[in-house]
Design an enzyme around this catalytic site. Sequence first.
Site, PDB file in Angstrom:
ATOM      1  CB  SER A 102     -24.990 -33.854  21.091  1.00 47.34           C
ATOM      2  OG  SER A 102     -24.986 -35.164  20.579  1.00 47.34           O
TER       3      SER A 102
HETATM    4  N1  SAH Z   1     -28.812 -37.299  19.098  1.00 44.67           N
HETATM    5  C1  SAH Z   1     -28.814 -37.805  20.434  1.00 44.67           C
HETATM    6  C2  SAH Z   1     -27.416 -38.148  20.877  1.00 44.67           C
HETATM    7  C3  SAH Z   1     -27.348 -39.515  21.465  1.00 44.67           C
HETATM    8  S1  SAH Z   1     -25.739 -40.155  21.736  1.00 44.67           S
HETATM    9  C4  SAH Z   1     -29.514 -36.864  21.386  1.00 44.67           C
HETATM   10  O1  SAH Z   1     -29.960 -35.802  20.969  1.00 44.67           O
HETATM   11  O2  SAH Z   1     -29.678 -37.221  22.546  1.00 44.67           O
HETATM   12  C5  SAH Z   1     -25.555 -41.253  20.376  1.00 44.67           C
HETATM   13  C6  SAH Z   1     -26.472 -42.425  20.326  1.00 44.67           C
HETATM   14  O3  SAH Z   1     -26.054 -43.239  19.231  1.00 44.67           O
HETATM   15  C7  SAH Z   1     -26.475 -43.345  21.540  1.00 44.67           C
HETATM   16  O4  SAH Z   1     -27.752 -43.386  22.081  1.00 44.67           O
HETATM   17  C8  SAH Z   1     -26.063 -44.702  20.980  1.00 44.67           C
HETATM   18  O5  SAH Z   1     -26.729 -45.791  21.577  1.00 44.67           O
HETATM   19  C9  SAH Z   1     -26.440 -44.551  19.526  1.00 44.67           C
HETATM   20  N2  SAH Z   1     -25.790 -45.476  18.591  1.00 44.67           N
HETATM   21  C10 SAH Z   1     -24.504 -45.912  18.570  1.00 44.67           C
HETATM   22  N3  SAH Z   1     -24.312 -46.764  17.542  1.00 44.67           N
HETATM   23  C11 SAH Z   1     -25.522 -46.866  16.899  1.00 44.67           C
HETATM   24  C12 SAH Z   1     -25.988 -47.604  15.773  1.00 44.67           C
HETATM   25  N4  SAH Z   1     -25.192 -48.429  15.075  1.00 44.67           N
HETATM   26  N5  SAH Z   1     -27.272 -47.451  15.403  1.00 44.67           N
HETATM   27  C13 SAH Z   1     -28.117 -46.640  16.075  1.00 44.67           C
HETATM   28  N6  SAH Z   1     -27.736 -45.940  17.151  1.00 44.67           N
HETATM   29  C14 SAH Z   1     -26.459 -46.034  17.562  1.00 44.67           C
END
Ligand code: SAH
Length: 259
Positions: A102
């Site tokens: 993000s």
């Molecule tokens: N906070 C992260 C942002 C990652 S993007 C950072 O700092 O990099 C969002 C993430 O949510 C992705 O990696 C995706 O695989 C995950 N995601 C989506 N649905 C999910 C679920 N049901 N449980 C856990 N993770 C999930």
Amino acid sequence: MQQRRPGFPVRMPLPTSGQRPSPGLGVKPAPLSGVPVPAGLGLDSAAVRTRMVQRLSSMGIAAPQVLQAMAKVERHRFVDTGLVNQAYEDTSLPIGLGQTISKPSIVARMAELLLGAEAVRATGGLGRVLEIGTGCGYQAAVLSHLAREVYSMERLRGLHDKARDNLRPLRLANVHLLFGDGMAGFPKGAPYAAIVSAAGGATLPDAWCDQLAVGGRLVAPFAREDGQQVLLVVDKTVHGLKQTVLETVHFVPLKSGVA
Ligand code: SAH
């Protein structure tokens, strides 16, 4: 195999007489004996991060704890080698498997919203936090400086492992990485003072509201019927759940199951 992260910036200026190349990340170049370091040589990641924090402040992030946490975490450690030069721009970047880290302003915005929870006012600090969507682990690292404990769930094994590798050298003892479907939350760590999701769906899983403490706050992207994704804040009060819809956002979709 663990990938070695490059220093920042990747290409250091060539040393000229009286200068040495920076010995490494975040370390100010030592002056050669008797020779003062010329101004401008200290362009290391701390300086770039300071500018990022100043930008966040000008964008309206006011909580000093959040600005301090954003200043502490080296975002360039969480992105791939080829993207290091963009690490402190206010942009989301690919982290593999179709997911993104993000942008700093949204990480800071959500962190600041979490600090607005009633539980924080009542206890003077942020207790246990559940993060859905570890991704590369950046937001978990930021939260580790704001919360007592951080439980962070990721459904993609490849990213869970990547986050582990990225976070290992930081030795953040209060971050607990969990591989699993975050839609079910993590009941063992409940109740949480705050729950934050980095992925958005068209419904809010019941488990999240159930696992939120009274006085706790949930911050998550939420897809409205018109397809627009908005940031949603849910406060759990003694009288029930109170929802507040905030600005439009762009997060990856919340998916069920693991892969
Ligand atoms: N906070 C992260 C942002 C990652 S993007 C950072 O700092 O990099 C969002 C993430 O949510 C992705 O990696 C995706 O695989 C995950 N995601 C989506 N649905 C999910 C679920 N049901 N449980 C856990 N993770 C999930």
